[in-house]
Scaffold this active site. Structure first.
Site, PDB file in Angstrom:
ATOM      1  N   ASP A 132      37.707  37.520  52.100  1.00  0.00           N
ATOM      2  CA  ASP A 132      37.665  38.351  50.883  1.00  0.00           C
ATOM      3  C   ASP A 132      39.020  38.344  50.178  1.00  0.00           C
ATOM      4  O   ASP A 132      40.070  38.208  50.830  1.00  0.00           O
ATOM      5  CB  ASP A 132      37.257  39.787  51.276  1.00  0.00           C
ATOM      6  N   ASN A 190      25.944  38.985  46.350  1.00  0.00           N
ATOM      7  CA  ASN A 190      26.877  38.306  45.431  1.00  0.00           C
ATOM      8  C   ASN A 190      26.196  37.736  44.179  1.00  0.00           C
ATOM      9  O   ASN A 190      26.878  37.346  43.223  1.00  0.00           O
ATOM     10  CB  ASN A 190      27.680  37.221  46.152  1.00  0.00           C
TER      11      ASN A 190
HETATM   12  C1  IPE Z   1      31.751  40.165  51.123  1.00  0.00           C
HETATM   13  O1  IPE Z   1      32.683  40.301  50.112  1.00  0.00           O
HETATM   14  C2  IPE Z   1      31.028  38.862  51.005  1.00  0.00           C
HETATM   15  C3  IPE Z   1      31.827  37.670  51.221  1.00  0.00           C
HETATM   16  C4  IPE Z   1      33.071  37.606  51.591  1.00  0.00           C
HETATM   17  C5  IPE Z   1      31.109  36.439  51.015  1.00  0.00           C
HETATM   18  P1  IPE Z   1      32.379  41.074  48.746  1.00  0.00           P
HETATM   19  O2  IPE Z   1      33.614  40.999  47.955  1.00  0.00           O
HETATM   20  O3  IPE Z   1      31.133  40.551  48.143  1.00  0.00           O
HETATM   21  O4  IPE Z   1      32.075  42.552  49.267  1.00  0.00           O
HETATM   22  P2  IPE Z   1      32.225  43.967  48.541  1.00  0.00           P
HETATM   23  O5  IPE Z   1      31.500  43.860  47.236  1.00  0.00           O
HETATM   24  O6  IPE Z   1      33.682  44.210  48.354  1.00  0.00           O
HETATM   25  O7  IPE Z   1      31.620  44.915  49.506  1.00  0.00           O
HETATM   26  C1  IPE Z   2      35.544  36.623  48.445  1.00  0.00           C
HETATM   27  O1  IPE Z   2      36.433  36.918  47.423  1.00  0.00           O
HETATM   28  C2  IPE Z   2      34.649  35.467  48.111  1.00  0.00           C
HETATM   29  C3  IPE Z   2      33.254  35.820  47.809  1.00  0.00           C
HETATM   30  C4  IPE Z   2      32.697  36.991  47.947  1.00  0.00           C
HETATM   31  C5  IPE Z   2      32.418  34.746  47.311  1.00  0.00           C
HETATM   32  P1  IPE Z   2      36.003  37.864  46.223  1.00  0.00           P
HETATM   33  O2  IPE Z   2      35.458  37.015  45.135  1.00  0.00           O
HETATM   34  O3  IPE Z   2      35.129  38.956  46.677  1.00  0.00           O
HETATM   35  O4  IPE Z   2      37.426  38.436  45.776  1.00  0.00           O
HETATM   36  P2  IPE Z   2      37.767  39.931  45.352  1.00  0.00           P
HETATM   37  O5  IPE Z   2      37.259  40.822  46.445  1.00  0.00           O
HETATM   38  O6  IPE Z   2      37.074  40.173  44.055  1.00  0.00           O
HETATM   39  O7  IPE Z   2      39.253  39.945  45.238  1.00  0.00           O
HETATM   40 MG    MG Z   3      35.465  40.787  47.389  1.00  0.00          MG
END
Ligand code: IPE
Ligand code: IPE
Ligand code: MG
Length: 239
Positions: free
Chosen positions: A22, A70
């Site tokens: 993340d 997502n």
């Molecule tokens: C969790 O991260 C999913 C992945 C890393 C693929 P998100 O960024 O989607 O989760 P939330 O929205 O912060 O809970």
């Molecule tokens: C994790 O990084 C990757 C996916 C969930 C695909 P994020 O895209 O959630 O990055 P932040 O949390 O917005 O920084």
């Molecule tokens: Mg994220």
């Protein structure tokens, strides 16, 4: 083993490490760049996590790449992520085979765009005979979806109530036959599971690290393993 200043006991490695990768969006935002730039940069971190885990001798590495939630993101970000997945599946087959890594995709593959499914199937087929580390890529994965999917499969198989127990449910998960994660790590400072491996993490150890995923490198992995090796796992018993 001494590595990068970390002392790792090779006889007490976690068998299965699962990572919630993340912070890609925030990493890009800090650089005034579009979110997809963070995802693109994150591919280096993904490669590094895989080589580090396989060099250490970890049996199973699970990487959370795209959740069932997502899809709520912009069409642009979702299609950018799907393109990265396709490119990854097609380009990394050789490096997986060089390392004897068997790739699995966990999640609802049927809900992914056709081209992602095709590329994923190619990667799965071309690495199916490998005997080294198992790499689970969690794509369109949700812990609740996995449990619904398992329940449906059990119903389809006509299991009677007395045939349903923990071992039976385990057989219907996407991770059937694999050891449960010993260690779950989430980067970016968020302290939640976001629907990751709900069944399998019953007794996992958790590490929440503030590092943003694109900044991950091998030394982070060593640091997590050392922290894991300091944990006292009691499983409800007394020591
Ligand atoms: C969790 O991260 C999913 C992945 C890393 C693929 P998100 O960024 O989607 O989760 P939330 O929205 O912060 O809970
Ligand atoms: C994790 O990084 C990757 C996916 C969930 C695909 P994020 O895209 O959630 O990055 P932040 O949390 O917005 O920084
Ligand atoms: Mg994220």
């Amino acid at each position: 083993m001494e590595i990068d200043g970390y002392t790792i006991d090779e006889s007490r490695l976690p068998r299965h490490v699962a990572i919630i990768m993340d912070g890609n969006g925030r990493w890009a935002k800090k650089r005034k760049m579009p979110r997809i730039f963070g995802h693109r940069t994150a591919m280096k971190a993904v490669r590094q996590a895989i080589t580090t885990a396989s060099d250490l001798g970890i049996e199973v590495l699970t990487l959370y790449a795209f959740s069932t939630e997502n899809w709520k993101r912009s069409a642009e970000e979702v299609s950018g992520l799907m393109s990265l997945a396709i490119r990854y599946f097609l380009n990394e087959i050789k490096s997986m085979n060089d390392r004897d890594i068997r790739v699995r995709v966990i999640g609802d593959i049927s809900g992914l765009p056709e081209k992602v499914q095709e590329a994923a199937h190619k990667m799965l087929a071309d690495t199916a005979d490998n005997q080294g580390m198992v790499l689970n890529l969690a794509l369109n994965y949700g812990g609740r979806e996995e449990l619904v999917h398992a329940a449906r499969k059990m119903a389809e198989a006509g299991l009677s109530p007395d045939q349903i127990d923990e071992a039976q449910i385990e057989k219907y998960l996407y991770t059937a036959g694999q050891p449960d994660p010993d260690l779950v790590v989430r980067t970016s400072g968020e302290k939640r599971l976001s629907n990751f491996l709900l069944w399998q993490i019953a007794y996992a150890e958790f590490i929440f690290d503030d590092i943003l995923w694109p900044d991950f490198d091998a030394s982070c992995f060593y640091k997590w393993i050392v922290e894991y090796q300091h944990r006292d796992r009691r499983y409800g018993g007394v020591k």
